[in-house]
Design a protein around this motif. Structure first.
Motif, PDB file in Angstrom:
ATOM      1  N   THR A 164       0.839  -1.191   0.000  1.00 16.00           N
ATOM      2  CA  THR A 164       0.000   0.000   0.000  1.00 16.00           C
ATOM      3  C   THR A 164       0.878   1.247   0.000  1.00 16.00           C
ATOM      4  O   THR A 164       1.951   1.260   0.609  1.00 16.00           O
ATOM      5  CB  THR A 164      -0.931   0.035   1.220  1.00 16.00           C
ATOM      6  N   ASN A 165       0.407   2.277  -0.687  1.00 17.45           N
ATOM      7  CA  ASN A 165       1.100   3.562  -0.644  1.00 17.45           C
ATOM      8  C   ASN A 165       0.599   4.433   0.498  1.00 17.45           C
ATOM      9  O   ASN A 165       1.164   5.490   0.768  1.00 17.45           O
ATOM     10  CB  ASN A 165       0.902   4.299  -1.981  1.00 17.45           C
ATOM     11  N   ASN A 166      -0.460   3.993   1.146  1.00 18.35           N
ATOM     12  CA  ASN A 166      -1.020   4.717   2.285  1.00 18.35           C
ATOM     13  C   ASN A 166      -0.543   4.037   3.553  1.00 18.35           C
ATOM     14  O   ASN A 166      -1.024   2.968   3.923  1.00 18.35           O
ATOM     15  CB  ASN A 166      -2.548   4.719   2.206  1.00 18.35           C
ATOM     16  N   SER A 174      -1.098   4.424   6.537  1.00 24.45           N
ATOM     17  CA  SER A 174      -2.106   4.164   7.565  1.00 24.45           C
ATOM     18  C   SER A 174      -2.820   2.839   7.344  1.00 24.45           C
ATOM     19  O   SER A 174      -3.466   2.317   8.253  1.00 24.45           O
ATOM     20  CB  SER A 174      -3.130   5.302   7.611  1.00 24.45           C
ATOM     21  N   GLU A 175      -2.718   2.262   6.133  1.00 23.54           N
ATOM     22  CA  GLU A 175      -3.348   0.989   5.835  1.00 23.54           C
ATOM     23  C   GLU A 175      -2.421  -0.195   6.101  1.00 23.54           C
ATOM     24  O   GLU A 175      -2.791  -1.339   5.867  1.00 23.54           O
ATOM     25  CB  GLU A 175      -3.800   0.941   4.374  1.00 23.54           C
ATOM     26  N   ALA A 176      -1.212   0.076   6.569  1.00 23.60           N
ATOM     27  CA  ALA A 176      -0.225  -0.984   6.752  1.00 23.60           C
ATOM     28  C   ALA A 176      -0.725  -2.034   7.742  1.00 23.60           C
ATOM     29  O   ALA A 176      -1.315  -1.707   8.770  1.00 23.60           O
ATOM     30  CB  ALA A 176       1.095  -0.396   7.230  1.00 23.60           C
ATOM     31  N   GLY A 177      -0.467  -3.295   7.422  1.00 21.95           N
ATOM     32  CA  GLY A 177      -0.884  -4.397   8.277  1.00 21.95           C
ATOM     33  C   GLY A 177       0.200  -4.789   9.256  1.00 21.95           C
ATOM     34  O   GLY A 177       1.351  -5.024   8.867  1.00 21.95           O
ATOM     35  N   GLY A 178      -0.158  -4.886  10.513  1.00 22.93           N
ATOM     36  CA  GLY A 178       0.832  -5.193  11.538  1.00 22.93           C
ATOM     37  C   GLY A 178       1.457  -6.556  11.384  1.00 22.93           C
ATOM     38  O   GLY A 178       2.647  -6.732  11.667  1.00 22.93           O
ATOM     39  N   GLU A 179       0.677  -7.561  10.939  1.00 22.78           N
ATOM     40  CA  GLU A 179       1.232  -8.909  10.839  1.00 22.78           C
ATOM     41  C   GLU A 179       2.290  -8.999   9.756  1.00 22.78           C
ATOM     42  O   GLU A 179       3.386  -9.506   9.973  1.00 22.78           O
ATOM     43  CB  GLU A 179       0.123  -9.920  10.582  1.00 22.78           C
ATOM     44  N   VAL A 180       1.980  -8.511   8.562  1.00 23.19           N
ATOM     45  CA  VAL A 180       2.934  -8.627   7.469  1.00 23.19           C
ATOM     46  C   VAL A 180       4.197  -7.827   7.770  1.00 23.19           C
ATOM     47  O   VAL A 180       5.320  -8.272   7.453  1.00 23.19           O
ATOM     48  CB  VAL A 180       2.303  -8.181   6.126  1.00 23.19           C
ATOM     49  N   GLU A 181       4.070  -6.661   8.411  1.00 22.96           N
ATOM     50  CA  GLU A 181       5.266  -5.869   8.702  1.00 22.96           C
ATOM     51  C   GLU A 181       6.092  -6.500   9.820  1.00 22.96           C
ATOM     52  O   GLU A 181       7.314  -6.461   9.792  1.00 22.96           O
ATOM     53  CB  GLU A 181       4.855  -4.439   9.036  1.00 22.96           C
ATOM     54  N   LEU A 182       5.419  -7.101  10.784  1.00 24.56           N
ATOM     55  CA  LEU A 182       6.144  -7.839  11.817  1.00 24.56           C
ATOM     56  C   LEU A 182       6.942  -8.976  11.183  1.00 24.56           C
ATOM     57  O   LEU A 182       8.130  -9.170  11.479  1.00 24.56           O
ATOM     58  CB  LEU A 182       5.161  -8.393  12.846  1.00 24.56           C
ATOM     59  N   ASP A 183       6.298  -9.737  10.304  1.00 32.02           N
ATOM     60  CA  ASP A 183       6.967 -10.859   9.643  1.00 32.02           C
ATOM     61  C   ASP A 183       8.191 -10.394   8.867  1.00 32.02           C
ATOM     62  O   ASP A 183       9.287 -10.972   8.979  1.00 32.02           O
ATOM     63  CB  ASP A 183       6.000 -11.560   8.695  1.00 32.02           C
ATOM     64  N   LEU A 184       8.015  -9.354   8.069  1.00 33.95           N
ATOM     65  CA  LEU A 184       9.112  -8.887   7.223  1.00 33.95           C
ATOM     66  C   LEU A 184      10.249  -8.285   8.041  1.00 33.95           C
ATOM     67  O   LEU A 184      11.432  -8.518   7.747  1.00 33.95           O
ATOM     68  CB  LEU A 184       8.590  -7.851   6.228  1.00 33.95           C
ATOM     69  N   GLN A 185       9.911  -7.534   9.081  1.00 29.04           N
ATOM     70  CA  GLN A 185      10.942  -6.863   9.866  1.00 29.04           C
ATOM     71  C   GLN A 185      11.699  -7.833  10.772  1.00 29.04           C
ATOM     72  O   GLN A 185      12.778  -7.495  11.267  1.00 29.04           O
ATOM     73  CB  GLN A 185      10.310  -5.721  10.660  1.00 29.04           C
ATOM     74  N   LEU A 186      11.169  -9.025  10.975  1.00 30.39           N
ATOM     75  CA  LEU A 186      11.923 -10.058  11.690  1.00 30.39           C
ATOM     76  C   LEU A 186      12.727 -10.931  10.733  1.00 30.39           C
ATOM     77  O   LEU A 186      13.833 -11.353  11.045  1.00 30.39           O
ATOM     78  CB  LEU A 186      10.962 -10.918  12.505  1.00 30.39           C
ATOM     79  N   ALA A 187      12.167 -11.211   9.556  1.00 31.05           N
ATOM     80  CA  ALA A 187      12.828 -12.136   8.633  1.00 31.05           C
ATOM     81  C   ALA A 187      13.978 -11.490   7.861  1.00 31.05           C
ATOM     82  O   ALA A 187      15.037 -12.097   7.685  1.00 31.05           O
ATOM     83  CB  ALA A 187      11.798 -12.710   7.667  1.00 31.05           C
ATOM     84  N   TYR A 188      13.783 -10.255   7.392  1.00 33.11           N
ATOM     85  CA  TYR A 188      14.806  -9.634   6.545  1.00 33.11           C
ATOM     86  C   TYR A 188      16.180  -9.550   7.213  1.00 33.11           C
ATOM     87  O   TYR A 188      17.200  -9.863   6.583  1.00 33.11           O
ATOM     88  CB  TYR A 188      14.349  -8.244   6.090  1.00 33.11           C
ATOM     89  N   PRO A 189      16.278  -9.144   8.481  1.00 33.76           N
ATOM     90  CA  PRO A 189      17.617  -9.064   9.075  1.00 33.76           C
ATOM     91  C   PRO A 189      18.340 -10.407   9.133  1.00 33.76           C
ATOM     92  O   PRO A 189      19.573 -10.444   9.185  1.00 33.76           O
ATOM     93  CB  PRO A 189      17.340  -8.533  10.490  1.00 33.76           C
ATOM     94  N   ILE A 190      17.590 -11.495   9.119  1.00 36.67           N
ATOM     95  CA  ILE A 190      18.203 -12.821   9.191  1.00 36.67           C
ATOM     96  C   ILE A 190      18.595 -13.332   7.809  1.00 36.67           C
ATOM     97  O   ILE A 190      19.686 -13.881   7.621  1.00 36.67           O
ATOM     98  CB  ILE A 190      17.243 -13.817   9.882  1.00 36.67           C
ATOM     99  N   VAL A 191      17.733 -13.138   6.821  1.00 37.31           N
ATOM    100  CA  VAL A 191      17.977 -13.761   5.518  1.00 37.31           C
ATOM    101  C   VAL A 191      18.701 -12.858   4.531  1.00 37.31           C
ATOM    102  O   VAL A 191      19.308 -13.359   3.576  1.00 37.31           O
ATOM    103  CB  VAL A 191      16.653 -14.250   4.873  1.00 37.31           C
ATOM    104  N   TYR A 192      18.641 -11.538   4.700  1.00 36.29           N
ATOM    105  CA  TYR A 192      19.221 -10.653   3.690  1.00 36.29           C
ATOM    106  C   TYR A 192      20.691 -11.000   3.427  1.00 36.29           C
ATOM    107  O   TYR A 192      21.431 -11.263   4.374  1.00 36.29           O
ATOM    108  CB  TYR A 192      19.105  -9.191   4.136  1.00 36.29           C
TER     109      TYR A 192
END
Length: 677
Positions: A298-300, A302-320
């Motif tokens: 989303t470009n807005n 305020s519409e960001a989903g907490g679950e997907v952002e939690l998942d990404l912000q935990l996974a990226y530092p490990i796998v990048y």
């Protein structure tokens, strides 16, 4: 004209009351012994009503599936890592020609024209439409309407039906038949592992803003990990080094499942990267595997989903620099409609990665259930207008799933069918990891669930209420741990427990317990037996495996409150509390086993990278290797998972139904999995 109308009514009445007693050549194939209190048997189905008849053919070798999955997953097997191809799986499990011919011949001889009979491409099921009168004559049954008191839905069914004795051995089930399937309530949806309102998962995880005198953690500071878990804290807890690969393997993209119209906002990811992982470039983002219209970013903000952002912000530092793909299921029209009946979930995901699953039949279920699953094309304005996607995506090596529900809510047939699919995908080398739940040994109480004032089962609300699909033996369940106040990342963690109001509005403890539907799998037997022998729980128990989820509520008649012989949950654990995140442009702290799961899954994806770059296969189904080598995990021996008016189970030495075998130790896990063929 009036005479003809009266004659038709008389004929209709005669057809309706006409009984078809079974001849000596026929036997009872399925019979309902009792009717659940939620259902009321009504009048006979109109004899001219059209019923979509589905006959599930017995699959060859399905009982041997576990043996072959263990053959490619057990570290002591000479076939470890020799995963099967999709075609090998289809060929091995599809019904034999004799079965197809026997059932087709029976139908044709009974008067169902051959042109009306459809055999699926994988020969797993037979389909034809029939009037209720034809169905009753064919099956020597009486079809009635059954009304569900919870939803008001009326479904056709029978109490008993018959088939020829020589044909019965080829048939798994027939539907419509004795199985009655309906969701709990019209508005109840598949639940994410987070805070709930009115039984519906909100589009955010459990989150709160830090209060008091508190300083924003820096990217490498480990002194405040008992307050906020940053990527540096996770790396320190599990000894995860930076990735040594500048050019990651393109065949090893980590999969993260999302539902509930979870949109990520690049602005949030960039804020997170800038503050905590400066090595990850701005605008790094996942790809989207859109299943049946699943939405993208989303470009807005305020519409960001907490679950997907939690998942990404935990996974990226490990796998990048490895890549991540979001497997986004179903269009936003279905996902955001509070009155739709999308209750069970995961079917369209499984459709998309295995075309045969779209029409796969077993345990009284055939393909997707029109009463439980979204229908495509979606007729709603703005809905996905494409066809249901079947077999269009190759499954990922790892799929992290932070969604689920309670075992007692899901029809036995539905969950058994899905569990077989996880087995088949495990044979092909996919690791499925599921969050074990956030309500300890039960579910949340009212009004956050529909399991009554305690969130537990039985007439007194005292029987433990295990989670689903965690009960399936062929997935890996991830419980939650926590760095307790005053502790450091260099000390052992404890099982997570936050009482209501501290800081979440509901209790948060690691989901765990024992299934009522699946028995203890072979790979887990020693661990569970050792747990009972050395750390016997202080609660009365029962020993039962049910083949109908309607029976679960009647368990514990002897006073027991948990199942002594069920599959144990969870298998492993990882940190799941006080997670530092950015959502909606704001910093906050989050919790849930939906945090633990992407951590553990990302570590598995790193292990796959190391193996694949050495010419080896992905690790696939993890559990046999982990249960035979528990020393590669950090054993958690402190904490409980309260629920159902009890303290729940205790974290103890060895496996326990709170944190499983423990949390990851990356160097030890890497050494183990690189040593395997």
């Amino acid at each position: 004209m009036e005479w003809k109308t009266g004659l038709l009514l008389l004929i209709s009445y005669a057809v309706t009351i006409y009984a078809h007693p079974a001849p000596p050549t026929h036997v009872v194939h399925e019979k309902r012994d009792s009717l659940h209190r939620r259902w009321t048997k009504k009048s006979r189905v109109n004899p001219f009503s059209i019923l979509p008849m589905r006959i599930g053919l017995l699959q060859r070798n399905i009982d041997d599936g576990p043996k072959y999955l263990l053959d490619v997953s057990d570290p002591d097997s000479p076939n470890y890592g020799k995963h099967w191809t999709t075609q090998q799986v289809i060929d091995f499990f599809q019904p034999g020609a004799e079965t197809v011919q026997a059932v087709r011949g029976w139908l044709v001889n009974a008067g169902i024209a051959e042109r009306r009979v459809t055999i699926s491409e994988n020969k797993a099921w037979v389909a034809f439409d029939a009037t209720a009168h034809e169905a009753e004559r064919l099956l020597h049954a009486e079809f009635h309407e059954y009304e569900d008191s919870v939803t008001g839905r009326v479904m056709p069914g029978c109490d008993v039906y018959h088939v020829p004795q020589e044909v019965g051995k080829h048939i798994d089930y027939i539907t419509p038949g004795i199985k009655l399937l309906a969701p709990d309530v019209p508005s109840k949806r598949m639940k994410k592992r987070d805070t709930r309102v009115g039984g519906i998962a909100k589009p955010s995880r459990m989150v709160y803003a830090p209060s008091g005198s508190w300083t924003m953690p820096s990217s490498q500071n480990l002194s405040n990990c008992d307050v906020a878990i940053t990527p540096a804290c996770v790396a320190a807890l599990y000894k995860i080094p930076p990735s040594g690969y500048e050019h990651p393997n393109p065949a090893n993209v980590m999969g993260i499942y999302e539902s509930e119209a979870q949109y990520y906002a690049q602005e949030d990811l960039n804020l997170f990267f800038a503050n905590f992982t400066p090595n990850i470039p701005k605008d790094t983002h996942p790809s989207i595997v859109s299943i049946d219209g699943g939405p993208g970013p989303t470009n807005n903000v305020s519409e960001a989903g907490g679950e997907v952002e939690l998942d990404l912000q935990l996974a990226y530092p490990i796998v990048y620099p490895q890549s991540i793909a979001i497997w986004q299921e179903d269009d936003a029209i279905y996902e955001l409609n509070p009155n739709q009946t999308y209750t069970w979930g995961f079917n369209h995901l499984l459709d998309a990665i295995d075309g045969s699953y779209c029409t796969y039949s077993a345990y009284g279920e055939t393909g997707d259930d029109p009463n439980l699953d979204p229908i495509y094309p979606d007729p709603a304005p703005g809905g996905y207008k494409g066809q249901l996607q079947c077999g269009v995506y190759k499954p990922p090596n790892v799929l992290s799933v932070s969604y689920g529900g309670q075992e007692a809510h899901v029809p036995w047939a539905y969950q058994r069918r899905q569990c077989n699919e996880y087995l088949k995908l495990g044979l092909q080398g996919t690791s499925f990891l599921f969050a074990s739940g956030d309500a300890g040994v039960g579910n949340y109480p009212e009004p956050y669930s529909f399991d009554g004032p305690t969130g537990c089962l039985g007439p007194q609300g005292t029987i433990f209420n295990p989670t689903w699909p965690n009960n399936c033996p062929w997935v890996t369940n991830v419980g939650a741990t926590k760095v307790y106040p005053g502790r450091t990342v260099f000390e052992p963690e404890s099982a997570v427990y936050d009482p209501a109001g501290h800081p979440y509005h509901v209790n948060f403890s690691s989901g765990g317990g024992f299934s009522n539907v699946y028995k203890v799998p072979e790979y887990q037997k020693y661990a569970v037996e050792t747990y009972f022998a050395q750390h016997n729980p202080p609660y009365p128990f029962y020993s039962a495996i049910v083949n109908d989820t309607d029976l679960i509520g009647s368990l514990g008649a002897s006073g027991g409150i948990y199942n002594r012989i069920g599959r144990g949950i969870p298998d492993v654990a990882a940190n799941g509390d006080n997670i530092a995140t950015y959502t909606g442009g704001e910093f906050g702290l989050s919790g849930g086993t939906s945090a633990s799961t992407p951590i553990f899954s990302a570590i598995v994806n790193r292990l796959n990278e190391e193996r694949m770059n050495r010419g080896k296969s992905p690790v696939g189904f993890l559990n046999p290797a982990l249960y035979k080598n528990p020393g590669v995990l950090n054993d958690i021996t402190n904490g409980t998972n309260p629920g159902c008016g009890t303290l729940g189970f205790f974290a103890v030495k060895g496996w326990d139904p709170v944190t499983g075998l423990g949390t990851p130790n990356y160097p030890k896990m890497l050494e183990l999995f690189l040593s395997l063929p």
